[in-house]
Design a protein around this motif. Structure first.
Motif, PDB file in Angstrom:
ATOM      1  N   LEU A   1       0.860  -1.185   0.000  1.00  0.00           N
ATOM      2  CA  LEU A   1       0.000   0.000   0.000  1.00  0.00           C
ATOM      3  C   LEU A   1       0.894   1.231   0.000  1.00  0.00           C
ATOM      4  N   ILE A   2       0.678   2.135  -0.957  1.00  0.00           N
ATOM      5  CA  ILE A   2       1.455   3.366  -1.076  1.00  0.00           C
ATOM      6  C   ILE A   2       0.639   4.543  -0.541  1.00  0.00           C
ATOM      7  N   ALA A   3       1.315   5.453   0.165  1.00  0.00           N
ATOM      8  CA  ALA A   3       0.653   6.677   0.633  1.00  0.00           C
ATOM      9  C   ALA A   3       1.569   7.860   0.362  1.00  0.00           C
ATOM     10  N   ASP A   4       1.118   8.767  -0.502  1.00  0.00           N
ATOM     11  CA  ASP A   4       1.870   9.982  -0.836  1.00  0.00           C
ATOM     12  C   ASP A   4       0.878  11.004  -1.377  1.00  0.00           C
ATOM     13  N   ASP A   5       1.056  12.260  -0.987  1.00  0.00           N
ATOM     14  CA  ASP A   5       0.076  13.266  -1.403  1.00  0.00           C
ATOM     15  C   ASP A   5       0.308  13.777  -2.821  1.00  0.00           C
ATOM     16  N   GLN A   6       1.409  13.410  -3.462  1.00  0.00           N
ATOM     17  CA  GLN A   6       1.676  13.862  -4.823  1.00  0.00           C
ATOM     18  C   GLN A   6       1.306  12.769  -5.830  1.00  0.00           C
ATOM     19  N   PRO A   7       0.339  13.037  -6.708  1.00  0.00           N
ATOM     20  CA  PRO A   7      -0.101  12.023  -7.674  1.00  0.00           C
ATOM     21  C   PRO A   7       1.031  11.458  -8.522  1.00  0.00           C
ATOM     22  N   ILE A   8       1.960  12.314  -8.939  1.00  0.00           N
ATOM     23  CA  ILE A   8       3.039  11.837  -9.805  1.00  0.00           C
ATOM     24  C   ILE A   8       3.965  10.874  -9.054  1.00  0.00           C
ATOM     25  N   VAL A   9       4.139  11.093  -7.757  1.00  0.00           N
ATOM     26  CA  VAL A   9       4.967  10.193  -6.945  1.00  0.00           C
ATOM     27  C   VAL A   9       4.253   8.857  -6.752  1.00  0.00           C
ATOM     28  N   ARG A  10       2.951   8.917  -6.454  1.00  0.00           N
ATOM     29  CA  ARG A  10       2.180   7.679  -6.305  1.00  0.00           C
ATOM     30  C   ARG A  10       2.245   6.853  -7.591  1.00  0.00           C
ATOM     31  N   THR A  11       2.074   7.523  -8.716  1.00  0.00           N
ATOM     32  CA  THR A  11       2.107   6.820 -10.003  1.00  0.00           C
ATOM     33  C   THR A  11       3.484   6.225 -10.267  1.00  0.00           C
ATOM     34  N   GLY A  12       4.528   7.004  -9.996  1.00  0.00           N
ATOM     35  CA  GLY A  12       5.881   6.525 -10.234  1.00  0.00           C
ATOM     36  C   GLY A  12       6.237   5.337  -9.360  1.00  0.00           C
TER      37      GLY A  12
ATOM     38  N   LEU B   1       4.110   1.652   2.299  1.00  0.00           N
ATOM     39  CA  LEU B   1       5.176   2.565   1.888  1.00  0.00           C
ATOM     40  C   LEU B   1       4.617   3.979   2.021  1.00  0.00           C
ATOM     41  N   PHE B   2       4.978   4.682   3.104  1.00  0.00           N
ATOM     42  CA  PHE B   2       4.324   5.942   3.458  1.00  0.00           C
ATOM     43  C   PHE B   2       5.271   7.134   3.387  1.00  0.00           C
ATOM     44  N   ASP B   3       4.788   8.214   2.781  1.00  0.00           N
ATOM     45  CA  ASP B   3       5.479   9.499   2.836  1.00  0.00           C
ATOM     46  C   ASP B   3       5.242  10.085   4.231  1.00  0.00           C
ATOM     47  N   ILE B   4       6.056  11.070   4.613  1.00  0.00           N
ATOM     48  CA  ILE B   4       5.876  11.701   5.920  1.00  0.00           C
ATOM     49  C   ILE B   4       4.928  12.895   5.839  1.00  0.00           C
ATOM     50  N   ARG B   5       5.227  13.816   4.955  1.00  0.00           N
ATOM     51  CA  ARG B   5       4.427  15.039   4.881  1.00  0.00           C
ATOM     52  C   ARG B   5       3.197  14.815   4.017  1.00  0.00           C
TER      53      ARG B   5
ATOM     54  N   PRO C   1       3.444   0.626  19.230  1.00  0.00           N
ATOM     55  CA  PRO C   1       3.626  -0.362  20.297  1.00  0.00           C
ATOM     56  C   PRO C   1       2.338  -1.005  20.792  1.00  0.00           C
ATOM     57  N   ASP C   2       1.232  -0.290  20.685  1.00  0.00           N
ATOM     58  CA  ASP C   2      -0.038  -0.813  21.197  1.00  0.00           C
ATOM     59  C   ASP C   2      -0.855  -1.561  20.142  1.00  0.00           C
ATOM     60  N   VAL C   3      -0.332  -1.682  18.931  1.00  0.00           N
ATOM     61  CA  VAL C   3      -1.061  -2.344  17.850  1.00  0.00           C
ATOM     62  C   VAL C   3      -0.856  -3.854  17.940  1.00  0.00           C
ATOM     63  N   THR C   4      -1.955  -4.594  17.961  1.00  0.00           N
ATOM     64  CA  THR C   4      -1.881  -6.052  18.126  1.00  0.00           C
ATOM     65  C   THR C   4      -1.237  -6.744  16.933  1.00  0.00           C
ATOM     66  N   ASP C   5      -1.654  -6.366  15.731  1.00  0.00           N
ATOM     67  CA  ASP C   5      -1.124  -6.981  14.511  1.00  0.00           C
ATOM     68  C   ASP C   5      -0.524  -5.880  13.640  1.00  0.00           C
ATOM     69  N   PRO C   6       0.701  -5.424  13.968  1.00  0.00           N
ATOM     70  CA  PRO C   6       1.267  -4.264  13.279  1.00  0.00           C
ATOM     71  C   PRO C   6       1.559  -4.507  11.808  1.00  0.00           C
ATOM     72  N   LEU C   7       1.329  -3.475  11.002  1.00  0.00           N
ATOM     73  CA  LEU C   7       1.647  -3.527   9.579  1.00  0.00           C
ATOM     74  C   LEU C   7       3.101  -3.103   9.384  1.00  0.00           C
ATOM     75  N   PRO C   8       3.906  -3.888   8.688  1.00  0.00           N
ATOM     76  CA  PRO C   8       5.271  -3.463   8.391  1.00  0.00           C
ATOM     77  C   PRO C   8       5.234  -2.228   7.484  1.00  0.00           C
ATOM     78  N   ILE C   9       5.834  -1.140   7.924  1.00  0.00           N
ATOM     79  CA  ILE C   9       5.792   0.112   7.171  1.00  0.00           C
ATOM     80  C   ILE C   9       7.200   0.627   6.898  1.00  0.00           C
ATOM     81  N   VAL C  10       7.421   1.027   5.651  1.00  0.00           N
ATOM     82  CA  VAL C  10       8.646   1.711   5.249  1.00  0.00           C
ATOM     83  C   VAL C  10       8.286   3.170   4.997  1.00  0.00           C
ATOM     84  N   VAL C  11       8.966   4.066   5.681  1.00  0.00           N
ATOM     85  CA  VAL C  11       8.734   5.498   5.496  1.00  0.00           C
ATOM     86  C   VAL C  11       9.702   6.007   4.441  1.00  0.00           C
TER      87      VAL C  11
END
Length: 215
Positions: free
Chosen positions: A6-17, A53-57, A73-83
């Motif tokens: 799952l990708i998260a970024d506020d710039q459409p061109i970055v999400r597409t790339g 795969l998450f952007d910060i801003r 820390p309090d999440v029972t089934d944490p999702l592996p996330i790369v920032v």
């Protein structure tokens, strides 16, 4: 089986790339893309990806808070996330790691490092951009005010060797070569270290090594 991302970024061109880059890999599939942190949390709970795969801003909710809600820390089934971010700022990395991120990359990292980080997160490991790894973990240790926790059991001599190698930014393959052991043995020692130290991933193991003066 493909790694579902799952990708998260506020710039459409970055999400597409990023989508095009990752979908071109034979064992990675992008299953969703969010334009802000709030949508990222919603899609993560709905789609149950293997890695985020998450952007910060980002608007509405930044990537740090989204990471904390999905991998804290309090999440029972944490999702592996790369920032992944444009900004090489120490405080961003510290906050991302404390929030539960399993990787931190700059957007100029390149396809090879990006796919390595996705695979590492999916495997329960962590990968931080080489340009910031050791410096940032050491800086975090120096500013950490509370005393580091004591291991629940004494570390073996071999675990101490693996601990130092991890803190120096070595990969499992590099550790195996240096210590003349197999990668499966390295993974076994890492699992034991995480259990004894109460660490969730190798980043926290590395931080503990710095906090206790082993590096």
């Amino acid at each position: 089986m493909s790694i579902r991302v799952l990708i998260a970024d506020d710039q459409p061109i970055v999400r597409t790339g990023l989508t095009m880059l990752l979908d071109a890999q034979p064992d990675i599939e992008v299953v969703g893309a969010a334009a802000d942190g709030r949508e990222a949390v919603r899609l993560a709970l709905q789609l149950r990806p293997d890695v985020g795969l998450f952007d910060i801003r980002m608007p509405l909710m930044d990537g740090i808070e989204a990471t904390r809600r999905l991998a804290g820390p309090d999440v029972t089934d944490p999702l592996p996330i790369v920032v992944i971010t444009t900004f090489d700022l120490d405080e961003y990395v510290h906050e991302a790691l404390k929030a539960g991120a399993r990787g931190f990359l700059l957007k100029d990292a390149g396809p090879a490092l990006l796919t390595q980080a996705i695979h590492a997160a999916a495997d329960g490991n962590a990968l931080i951009a080489p340009s910031v790894t050791v410096r940032l973990i050491a800086a975090f240790a120096q500013t950490h005010t509370s005393p580091p926790p004591q291991p629940i059991e004494r570390l073996t001599a071999r675990e101490e060797e693996v601990l130092v190698s991890v803190a120096q930014g070595r990969t499992n393959n590099e550790i195996a070569s240096e210590l003349y052991i197999t990668q499966s043995t390295v993974k076994a020692h890492l699992a034991s270290l995480m259990r004894k130290l109460g660490a969730r991933n190798r980043v926290e193991v590395a931080m503990w090594a710095h906090e206790t003066g082993r590096v």
